[in-house]
Design an enzyme around this catalytic site. Structure first.
Site, PDB file in Angstrom:
ATOM      1  N   LYS A   1       0.835  -1.190   0.000  1.00  0.00           N
ATOM      2  CA  LYS A   1       0.000   0.000   0.000  1.00  0.00           C
ATOM      3  C   LYS A   1       0.873   1.245   0.000  1.00  0.00           C
ATOM      4  O   LYS A   1       1.691   1.448   0.900  1.00  0.00           O
ATOM      5  CB  LYS A   1      -0.942   0.028   1.208  1.00  0.00           C
ATOM      6  CG  LYS A   1      -1.923   1.200   1.185  1.00  0.00           C
ATOM      7  CD  LYS A   1      -2.877   1.159   2.353  1.00  0.00           C
ATOM      8  CE  LYS A   1      -2.290   1.746   3.610  1.00  0.00           C
ATOM      9  NZ  LYS A   1      -2.072   3.216   3.527  1.00  0.00           N
TER      10      LYS A   1
ATOM     11  N   LYS B   1      -7.497   8.023  -1.564  1.00  0.00           N
ATOM     12  CA  LYS B   1      -8.819   8.432  -1.085  1.00  0.00           C
ATOM     13  C   LYS B   1      -9.360   9.644  -1.836  1.00  0.00           C
ATOM     14  O   LYS B   1      -9.668  10.684  -1.239  1.00  0.00           O
ATOM     15  CB  LYS B   1      -8.780   8.702   0.419  1.00  0.00           C
ATOM     16  CG  LYS B   1      -8.373   7.493   1.266  1.00  0.00           C
ATOM     17  CD  LYS B   1      -8.414   7.845   2.738  1.00  0.00           C
ATOM     18  CE  LYS B   1      -8.029   6.661   3.603  1.00  0.00           C
ATOM     19  NZ  LYS B   1      -6.583   6.347   3.500  1.00  0.00           N
TER      20      LYS B   1
ATOM     21  N   ARG C   1       2.872  -0.397  10.661  1.00  0.00           N
ATOM     22  CA  ARG C   1       3.957  -0.304  11.633  1.00  0.00           C
ATOM     23  C   ARG C   1       4.362  -1.608  12.305  1.00  0.00           C
ATOM     24  O   ARG C   1       5.557  -1.801  12.578  1.00  0.00           O
ATOM     25  CB  ARG C   1       3.605   0.759  12.679  1.00  0.00           C
ATOM     26  CG  ARG C   1       3.805   2.166  12.148  1.00  0.00           C
ATOM     27  CD  ARG C   1       3.117   3.223  12.972  1.00  0.00           C
ATOM     28  NE  ARG C   1       1.699   3.306  12.649  1.00  0.00           N
ATOM     29  CZ  ARG C   1       0.910   4.312  13.003  1.00  0.00           C
ATOM     30  NH1 ARG C   1       1.405   5.310  13.722  1.00  0.00           N
ATOM     31  NH2 ARG C   1      -0.359   4.320  12.667  1.00  0.00           N
TER      32      ARG C   1
ATOM     33  N   ASP D   1      -3.438   4.204  -2.051  1.00  0.00           N
ATOM     34  CA  ASP D   1      -4.439   4.675  -1.099  1.00  0.00           C
ATOM     35  C   ASP D   1      -4.428   6.207  -1.047  1.00  0.00           C
ATOM     36  O   ASP D   1      -3.845   6.809  -0.153  1.00  0.00           O
ATOM     37  CB  ASP D   1      -4.147   4.087   0.278  1.00  0.00           C
ATOM     38  CG  ASP D   1      -5.235   4.391   1.294  1.00  0.00           C
ATOM     39  OD1 ASP D   1      -6.366   4.707   0.872  1.00  0.00           O
ATOM     40  OD2 ASP D   1      -4.943   4.306   2.500  1.00  0.00           O
TER      41      ASP D   1
ATOM     42  N   THR E   1     -10.946   4.632  10.071  1.00  0.00           N
ATOM     43  CA  THR E   1     -10.825   3.897  11.336  1.00  0.00           C
ATOM     44  C   THR E   1     -10.262   4.758  12.458  1.00  0.00           C
ATOM     45  O   THR E   1     -10.298   4.358  13.620  1.00  0.00           O
ATOM     46  CB  THR E   1      -9.924   2.656  11.160  1.00  0.00           C
ATOM     47  OG1 THR E   1      -8.642   3.063  10.684  1.00  0.00           O
ATOM     48  CG2 THR E   1     -10.548   1.669  10.183  1.00  0.00           C
TER      49      THR E   1
ATOM     50  N   ASP F   1     -13.793  14.302  -4.882  1.00  0.00           N
ATOM     51  CA  ASP F   1     -13.954  15.544  -5.627  1.00  0.00           C
ATOM     52  C   ASP F   1     -15.157  15.375  -6.547  1.00  0.00           C
ATOM     53  O   ASP F   1     -15.867  14.367  -6.471  1.00  0.00           O
ATOM     54  CB  ASP F   1     -12.667  15.859  -6.414  1.00  0.00           C
ATOM     55  CG  ASP F   1     -12.432  17.357  -6.576  1.00  0.00           C
ATOM     56  OD1 ASP F   1     -13.391  18.065  -6.970  1.00  0.00           O
ATOM     57  OD2 ASP F   1     -11.305  17.819  -6.333  1.00  0.00           O
TER      58      ASP F   1
END
Length: 230
Positions: A36, A64, A208, A62, A118, A67
């Site tokens: 990603k 997002k 992470r 990613d 999230t 518009d």
């Protein structure tokens, strides 16, 4: 490790330096399903980030997008030309926007619609005016998949309701996955790989716990082994 278990793991290369991202991708290329590339890396390096990482695996971009439909469609066409496999738009952009992205991407990859981030807590939802009733995320998921999205991004806690609403065909992607004993970081809703699969997730996004591990490859392999045992 089975190929099917490996395919369920997406590693979030949310690091500051492209060299570090490429090193991680090179190391993990045989152990994960895709990589990603998020806003941090893409904002710093743009298409170069995708081109540098693409030799080591499929790219989940990613960004997002949110518009007007024409702008999102044109942007998607440019991004799809980079050879990415997955990309995100916000479901809250509406049916015409989602449809524009899906049409522009065509059969080259899959558009994923993000429902509610999230990182947003129940208190945040109230202050932002986001409905906190149980049908809100499934409603967004249904809207998006009805207008061309091939999958949905949602929290694990929302995945069962989303899966029940949209069926088994669309991809359900869940971020905020943390192995047992790892903190939640800035995810208000985080959970373990096993719980995510049990909830109906198809693709788990882990950042992470892998990228900041002393041995990233061993960390990824441990998660895949857990998935393989389900």
């Amino acid at each position: 490790m089975s190929a099917s278990a490996q395919a369920k793991l997406a590693v979030a290369l949310d690091v500051e330096q492209l060299e570090r991202a490429v090193d991680l991708a090179r190391s993990l290329q045989h152990d994960v399903g895709c990589f990603k590339v998020g806003l941090e890396l893409f904002s710093a390096y743009g298409p170069e980030a995708v081109r540098a990482i693409r030799p080591y695996g499929d790219i989940f971009l990613d960004v997002k997008l949110h518009d007007i439909p024409t702008t999102v469609g044109r942007a998607t066409r440019q991004l799809a030309a980079l050879g990415i496999s997955l990309m995100t738009v916000h479901a809250s952009g509406g049916p015409a926007m989602v449809a524009a992205a899906a049409e522009a991407f065509g059969t080259r990859g899959r558009v994923l619609a993000v429902t509610v981030l999230t990182s947003i807590s129940a208190q945040d939802r109230e202050r932002l005016g986001i409905p906190d009733h149980e049908d809100h995320v499934p409603d967004l998921a249904e809207l998006a998949t009805d207008h061309g999205a091939s999958g949905i991004v949602c929290s694990v806690t929302e995945a069962p309701a989303v899966r029940a609403r949209i069926g088994h065909r669309p991809l359900v992607v869940t971020p905020g996955i943390r192995p047992t004993g790892f903190g939640t970081d800035d995810h208000a809703t985080a959970t373990t790989p096993t719980a995510a699969i049990d909830a109906g997730s198809d693709l788990l996004v882990v950042g992470r716990p892998i990228t900041q591990a002393d041995d990233p490859r061993a960390a990824a392999q441990a998660i895949v082994a857990e998935l393989d045992a389900i």
